[in-house]
Scaffold this motif. Structure first.
Motif, PDB file in Angstrom:
ATOM      1  N   ASP A 129     -35.202   9.426   8.804  1.00 10.64           N
ATOM      2  CA  ASP A 129     -33.841   9.074   8.399  1.00 10.64           C
ATOM      3  C   ASP A 129     -33.030   8.513   9.560  1.00 10.64           C
ATOM      4  OD1 ASP A 129     -34.379   9.889   5.811  1.00 10.64           O
ATOM      5  OD2 ASP A 129     -33.494  11.875   6.080  1.00 10.64           O
ATOM      6  N   ALA A 130     -33.193   9.100  10.741  1.00  8.44           N
ATOM      7  CA  ALA A 130     -32.435   8.637  11.908  1.00  8.44           C
ATOM      8  C   ALA A 130     -32.882   7.243  12.330  1.00  8.44           C
ATOM      9  CB  ALA A 130     -32.591   9.619  13.062  1.00  8.44           C
ATOM     10  N   VAL A 131     -34.191   6.998  12.324  1.00 10.01           N
ATOM     11  CA  VAL A 131     -34.702   5.664  12.658  1.00 10.01           C
ATOM     12  C   VAL A 131     -34.201   4.660  11.627  1.00 10.01           C
ATOM     13  CG1 VAL A 131     -36.791   4.248  12.815  1.00 10.01           C
ATOM     14  CG2 VAL A 131     -36.695   6.475  13.961  1.00 10.01           C
ATOM     15  N   SER A 163     -37.271   0.164   2.451  1.00 10.29           N
ATOM     16  CA  SER A 163     -37.599   1.594   2.556  1.00 10.29           C
ATOM     17  C   SER A 163     -39.105   1.794   2.546  1.00 10.29           C
ATOM     18  CB  SER A 163     -36.952   2.375   1.420  1.00 10.29           C
ATOM     19  OG  SER A 163     -35.549   2.301   1.532  1.00 10.29           O
ATOM     20  N   GLU A 164     -39.827   1.014   1.761  1.00  7.66           N
ATOM     21  CA  GLU A 164     -41.284   1.131   1.691  1.00  7.66           C
ATOM     22  C   GLU A 164     -41.928   0.724   3.025  1.00  7.66           C
ATOM     23  OE1 GLU A 164     -44.990   2.061   0.814  1.00  7.66           O
ATOM     24  OE2 GLU A 164     -43.228   2.639  -0.343  1.00  7.66           O
ATOM     25  N   GLN A 165     -41.435  -0.317   3.660  1.00  9.94           N
ATOM     26  CA  GLN A 165     -41.976  -0.712   4.965  1.00  9.94           C
ATOM     27  C   GLN A 165     -41.773   0.399   5.999  1.00  9.94           C
ATOM     28  OE1 GLN A 165     -39.649  -4.391   5.058  1.00  9.94           O
ATOM     29  NE2 GLN A 165     -41.547  -5.517   5.468  1.00  9.94           N
ATOM     30  N   ILE A 166     -40.624   1.020   5.983  1.00  9.98           N
ATOM     31  CA  ILE A 166     -40.336   2.100   6.932  1.00  9.98           C
ATOM     32  C   ILE A 166     -41.249   3.291   6.650  1.00  9.98           C
ATOM     33  CG2 ILE A 166     -38.588   3.718   7.749  1.00  9.98           C
ATOM     34  CD1 ILE A 166     -36.508   1.469   7.055  1.00  9.98           C
ATOM     35  N   ARG A 167     -41.354   3.683   5.379  1.00  9.35           N
ATOM     36  CA  ARG A 167     -42.229   4.813   5.013  1.00  9.35           C
ATOM     37  C   ARG A 167     -43.672   4.529   5.403  1.00  9.35           C
ATOM     38  NH1 ARG A 167     -38.810   5.409   0.711  1.00  9.35           N
ATOM     39  NH2 ARG A 167     -39.947   3.995  -0.629  1.00  9.35           N
ATOM     40  N   SER A 168     -44.126   3.307   5.156  1.00  8.75           N
ATOM     41  CA  SER A 168     -45.504   2.933   5.496  1.00  8.75           C
ATOM     42  C   SER A 168     -45.751   3.033   6.989  1.00  8.75           C
ATOM     43  CB  SER A 168     -45.811   1.511   5.020  1.00  8.75           C
ATOM     44  OG  SER A 168     -45.841   1.448   3.625  1.00  8.75           O
ATOM     45  N   SER A 169     -44.769   2.617   7.792  1.00 10.05           N
ATOM     46  CA  SER A 169     -44.919   2.713   9.244  1.00 10.05           C
ATOM     47  C   SER A 169     -45.058   4.160   9.677  1.00 10.05           C
ATOM     48  CB  SER A 169     -43.728   2.072   9.960  1.00 10.05           C
ATOM     49  OG  SER A 169     -43.800   0.678   9.874  1.00 10.05           O
ATOM     50  N   PHE A 170     -44.240   5.031   9.120  1.00  5.66           N
ATOM     51  CA  PHE A 170     -44.302   6.442   9.486  1.00  5.66           C
ATOM     52  C   PHE A 170     -45.613   7.081   9.037  1.00  5.66           C
ATOM     53  CE2 PHE A 170     -39.958   6.159  10.724  1.00  5.66           C
ATOM     54  CZ  PHE A 170     -39.740   7.244  11.567  1.00  5.66           C
ATOM     55  N   ALA A 171     -46.189   6.602   7.950  1.00  4.02           N
ATOM     56  CA  ALA A 171     -47.413   7.193   7.412  1.00  4.02           C
ATOM     57  C   ALA A 171     -48.687   6.612   8.024  1.00  4.02           C
ATOM     58  CB  ALA A 171     -47.443   7.000   5.894  1.00  4.02           C
ATOM     59  N   SER A 172     -48.609   5.457   8.640  1.00  4.28           N
ATOM     60  CA  SER A 172     -49.807   4.768   9.120  1.00  4.28           C
ATOM     61  C   SER A 172     -50.389   5.410  10.372  1.00  4.28           C
ATOM     62  CB  SER A 172     -49.481   3.301   9.423  1.00  4.28           C
ATOM     63  OG  SER A 172     -50.606   2.671  10.015  1.00  4.28           O
ATOM     64  N   VAL A 207     -38.698   2.645  19.125  1.00  2.00           N
ATOM     65  CA  VAL A 207     -39.623   1.516  19.166  1.00  2.00           C
ATOM     66  C   VAL A 207     -40.727   1.833  18.170  1.00  2.00           C
ATOM     67  CG1 VAL A 207     -41.387   0.294  20.513  1.00  2.00           C
ATOM     68  CG2 VAL A 207     -39.206   0.864  21.570  1.00  2.00           C
ATOM     69  N   ILE A 208     -41.064   0.865  17.339  1.00  2.00           N
ATOM     70  CA  ILE A 208     -42.205   0.981  16.438  1.00  2.00           C
ATOM     71  C   ILE A 208     -43.269   0.031  16.957  1.00  2.00           C
ATOM     72  CG2 ILE A 208     -43.079   0.621  14.094  1.00  2.00           C
ATOM     73  CD1 ILE A 208     -40.242   1.275  13.078  1.00  2.00           C
ATOM     74  N   ALA A 209     -44.449   0.578  17.273  1.00  2.00           N
ATOM     75  CA  ALA A 209     -45.558  -0.207  17.801  1.00  2.00           C
ATOM     76  C   ALA A 209     -46.759  -0.068  16.874  1.00  2.00           C
ATOM     77  CB  ALA A 209     -45.921   0.270  19.204  1.00  2.00           C
ATOM     78  N   CYS A 226     -48.667  -4.503  18.800  1.00  2.00           N
ATOM     79  CA  CYS A 226     -47.573  -5.337  18.306  1.00  2.00           C
ATOM     80  C   CYS A 226     -46.300  -4.497  18.324  1.00  2.00           C
ATOM     81  CB  CYS A 226     -47.866  -5.816  16.893  1.00  2.00           C
ATOM     82  SG  CYS A 226     -46.462  -6.684  16.134  1.00  2.00           S
ATOM     83  N   ILE A 227     -45.318  -4.958  19.072  1.00  2.00           N
ATOM     84  CA  ILE A 227     -44.024  -4.287  19.069  1.00  2.00           C
ATOM     85  C   ILE A 227     -43.284  -4.818  17.842  1.00  2.00           C
ATOM     86  CG2 ILE A 227     -41.890  -3.871  20.328  1.00  2.00           C
ATOM     87  CD1 ILE A 227     -44.479  -2.659  21.618  1.00  2.00           C
ATOM     88  N   ALA A 228     -43.252  -3.988  16.807  1.00  2.00           N
ATOM     89  CA  ALA A 228     -42.752  -4.420  15.502  1.00  2.00           C
ATOM     90  C   ALA A 228     -41.238  -4.329  15.378  1.00  2.00           C
ATOM     91  CB  ALA A 228     -43.415  -3.606  14.394  1.00  2.00           C
ATOM     92  N   SER A 229     -40.634  -3.336  16.041  1.00  2.00           N
ATOM     93  CA  SER A 229     -39.187  -3.166  15.920  1.00  2.00           C
ATOM     94  C   SER A 229     -38.681  -2.311  17.080  1.00  2.00           C
ATOM     95  CB  SER A 229     -38.840  -2.492  14.589  1.00  2.00           C
ATOM     96  OG  SER A 229     -37.441  -2.432  14.397  1.00  2.00           O
ATOM     97  N   VAL A 230     -37.535  -2.719  17.605  1.00  2.00           N
ATOM     98  CA  VAL A 230     -36.873  -2.005  18.701  1.00  2.00           C
ATOM     99  C   VAL A 230     -35.385  -2.008  18.408  1.00  2.00           C
ATOM    100  CG1 VAL A 230     -36.363  -1.997  21.173  1.00  2.00           C
ATOM    101  CG2 VAL A 230     -38.570  -2.894  20.368  1.00  2.00           C
TER     102      VAL A 230
END
Length: 129
Positions: free
Chosen positions: A2-4, A18-27, A44-46, A54-58
């Motif tokens: 939630d904070a991210v 929301s699905e992209q964020i959930r998928s990142s956390f689950a991968s 940072v999401i890598a 791949c640095i996907a989001s900062v």
């Protein structure tokens, strides 16, 4: 998560679903680094693709920028990576400067990647490729 999501929705364009964020956390192929000083202030999401990162989001909350948080998060995400890449909006001078300070160099341009703005493709190599 939630904070991210809160920070991402405030500072990242285009906004992830929301699905992209959930998928990142689950991968199992994604690492997420957060700066938490009692409250999550940056992340940072890598994504790990074979031997590449791949640095996907900062993003860092604007209230705590210019304190080394983004650089610390990025360096943690890059630890052990021989090759890393990212795309950054050509109009985001602070991010481009941060990435340059962390060893990234501009390698190309994706025209119109962010609508009217292009993306600068930046890479970082720390071992012979």
């Amino acid at each position: 998560m939630d904070a991210v999501t809160r920070i991402m929705r405030r500072y990242v364009v285009p906004i992830w679903t929301s699905e992209q964020i959930r998928s990142s956390f689950a991968s199992e192929y994604t690492d997420i680094y957060v700066w938490d000083d009692g409250e999550v202030r940056g992340y940072v999401i890598a994504e790990n693709v074979l031997d590449e990162r791949c640095i996907a989001s900062v993003a860092v909350d604007e209230n705590v920028r210019n304190r080394g948080i983004g650089r610390a998060l990025l360096e943690a995400a890059l630890a052990g990576a021989g090759y890393a890449y990212l795309e950054v909006n050509e109009n985001n001078a602070p991010a481009i400067a941060l990435y340059g300070a962390c060893g990234f160099i501009a390698e190309g341009v994706r025209k119109g990647y962010y609508g009217d703005a292009s993306a600068i493709v930046m890479t970082r190599r720390t071992v012979s490729q």
